[in-house]
Design an enzyme around this catalytic site. Structure first.
Site, PDB file in Angstrom:
ATOM      1  N   ASP A 168       0.813  -1.214   0.000  1.00 52.20           N
ATOM      2  CA  ASP A 168       0.000   0.000   0.000  1.00 52.20           C
ATOM      3  C   ASP A 168       0.854   1.276   0.000  1.00 52.20           C
ATOM      4  OD1 ASP A 168      -2.284   1.499   0.069  1.00 52.20           O
ATOM      5  OD2 ASP A 168      -2.749   1.112   2.173  1.00 52.20           O
ATOM      6  N   GLU A 270      -3.142  -0.290  -8.490  1.00 50.83           N
ATOM      7  CA  GLU A 270      -3.939   0.849  -8.026  1.00 50.83           C
ATOM      8  C   GLU A 270      -3.062   2.097  -8.043  1.00 50.83           C
ATOM      9  OE1 GLU A 270      -6.854   0.599  -5.011  1.00 50.83           O
ATOM     10  OE2 GLU A 270      -6.063   2.277  -3.842  1.00 50.83           O
TER      11      GLU A 270
END
Ligand code: ZN
Length: 488
Positions: A168, A270
């Site tokens: 992330d 992402e």
């Protein structure tokens, strides 16, 4: 049958007496058995089978049984590898086969088991392993450990439906390489270091671009109608200059990362532009999506910075009507370019979830993280209120250190005294104290006096001994997220 045999063996052998087999974990393959054992709250991996077929398991204890052997080992990285080699479902998957995915980011290393208990009833991919480099640093864990703990949780629960793993908010190439090498199938590229947050004189800066560059953009965007959903976007020169100056460097960085890592490693990709100063306007969003598309970059999800504030651990702050109006256009842009929206800092944003769920009914990704930590503290408060009181005091005193890493509205002076609350665990129901406790998790866990952890062991011990309560709190809290988002 075999389970009874294993249980009897444990009972009869004084080396391993007192170990319990976690029945949900039991897996049988080719006449060999694999399972989780538990003793005094600590978990181990058990493997029973033909000696030569279990050579890749590390063990603390090995009990011979003719040609067979029972091995009891740590939940180590190597033992996880040995398990993953046998059970493909212990490897994290990409999100493509799921309409909905939900990031959980277990910070303590044992919320995942509780989360799976909830997700088994939903057709939503739980992204169990989801940590940023910042969170790894703050919790003193590695990408490998985070992933192995997720994988062991899936094994223990017998959860074969698949789980995700997200490196992330990665910013630099070495971070991306680290996540890929650790086996993460998904990365979230954080472009914030390449986004320009303030432009002194937009005209002057724009004129610094080459004629050719400006021409390309102006021909592409000016005097055009872009129909997205029920809206038509018409870029003014100001819109265009702002989008170009703010994002053009970020887009070329994304292009570089995409070609160097995403394509060769076939990553689930992402892009996050949420951790910046200014919100992503619908023009910015269209501009970025269109530019990425022209560069042939296929993103799976994108996290814009939406209208209003998505602060850690508390509900949405902002005008719901503006949020909704813009969110509808953000979703239409995502539909047009064939990606999904990703909602970051999604913990506790209950007032916007019904809007998000309705508008993104065809799919979305949401991320939460701190929730499991706050729910862990709720258990601490119930069991040992004095400990929570001490943690709260420590967190308040050290708040400014944590604020270097997290943006929140709360200041140390907002901290209410514990005496204002009916009971200490009510601290977890107040926005200010929630934020204070939320962002200081790393400081609390790593705090040592004379080389000894002050809070960490005590917190872990309470959670181990009261795991059912922890599971109940976590599930109630996350369920509320899933249900308000309309996920099924
Ligand atoms: Zn984010």
């Amino acid at each position: 049958m075999l389970l009874e045999g294993i249980k009897k063996m444990i009972k009869d052998n004084h080396f391993i007496q007192g170990y319990g087999v976690v029945e949900t974990s039991l897996q049988l393959v080719d006449g060999n058995a694999y399972f989780i054992l538990i003793k005094d709250g600590k978990k181990y991996l058990g493997a029973y089978g033909k000696r030569e077929e279990l050579l890749d398991f590390e063990s603390l204890k090995t009990i011979n049984d003719n040609d067979f052997v029972l091995k009891v080992g740590e939940l180590s990285l190597n033992n996880n590898k040995a398990l993953v080699a046998r059970f493909n479902w212990l490897k994290p998957v990409k999100r493509d086969n799921f309409k909905y995915s939900f990031g959980l980011g277990d910070r303590l290393g044992f919320a995942s088991l509780a989360h799976l208990n909830l997700f088994k009833d939903y057709d939503v991919l739980p992204v169990l392993a989801q940590q940023s480099i910042r969170e790894l640093m703050l919790t003193g864990r590695t990408f490998e450990e985070v992933l192995a703990s997720a994988s062991y949780a899936a094994f223990e629960a017998g959860y074969t439906k698949g789980f995700g793993a997200d490196g992330d908010h990665l910013k630099h190439e070495y971070e991306i390489e680290y996540a890929i090498n650790a086996g993460y199938p998904m990365i979230t590229l954080d472009l914030s270091e390449h986004i320009v947050n303030s432009i002194d004189n937009i005209l002057v800066e724009y004129e610094k671009l080459s004629d050719e560059t400006r021409n390309v953009y102006e021909t592409r965007y000016l005097n055009k109608d872009f129909v997205v959903g029920n809206t038509t976007l018409q870029f003014t020169k100001e819109h265009l200059m702002y989008s170009v100056l703010t994002y053009h460097e970020a887009i070329s960085y994304a292009d570089h990362i995409y070609k160097k890592y995403v394509v060769p490693h076939n990553l689930d990709f992402e892009i996050s532009i949420d951790e910046t100063v200014n919100k992503t306007t619908v023009y910015d969003h269209f501009f970025i999506a269109n530019e990425l598309h022209l560069l042939n970059i296929k993103v799976d999800t994108m996290a814009p910075k939406f209208h209003g504030e998505f602060q850690k651990g508390i509900d949405y702050i902002g005008e719901l009507d503006i949020f909704e109006e813009e969110y509808i256009i953000h979703q239409a842009i995502a539909d047009m370019f064939n990606f999904k929206l990703s909602i970051h800092s999604g913990s506790d944003k209950f007032s916007v979830f019904p809007i998000i769920g309705k508008v993104s009914a065809n799919g979305l990704h949401a991320k939460t993280a701190g929730t499991n930590w706050l729910e862990a503290l709720r258990v601490v408060g119930d069991v040992n209120s004095e400990l929570l009181e001490n943690i709260y005091y420590f967190a308040t005193v050290n708040l400014n250190k944590a604020k270097q890493y997290y943006h929140i509205m709360t200041n140390a002076s907002d901290a209410k005294p514990v005496s204002d609350f009916e009971k200490v665990s009510d601290l977890l129901n107040d926005d200010h104290s929630r934020q204070i406790l939320h962002i200081t998790h790393g400081l609390v866990l790593s705090h040592k006096v004379e080389g000894v952890y002050v809070y960490k062991q005590l917190i872990y011990q309470i959670l181990e001994e009261n795991f059912d309560l922890y599971k109940q709190y976590l599930n109630t809290h996350i369920k509320k997220h899933l249900d308000l988002l309309g996920l099924k």
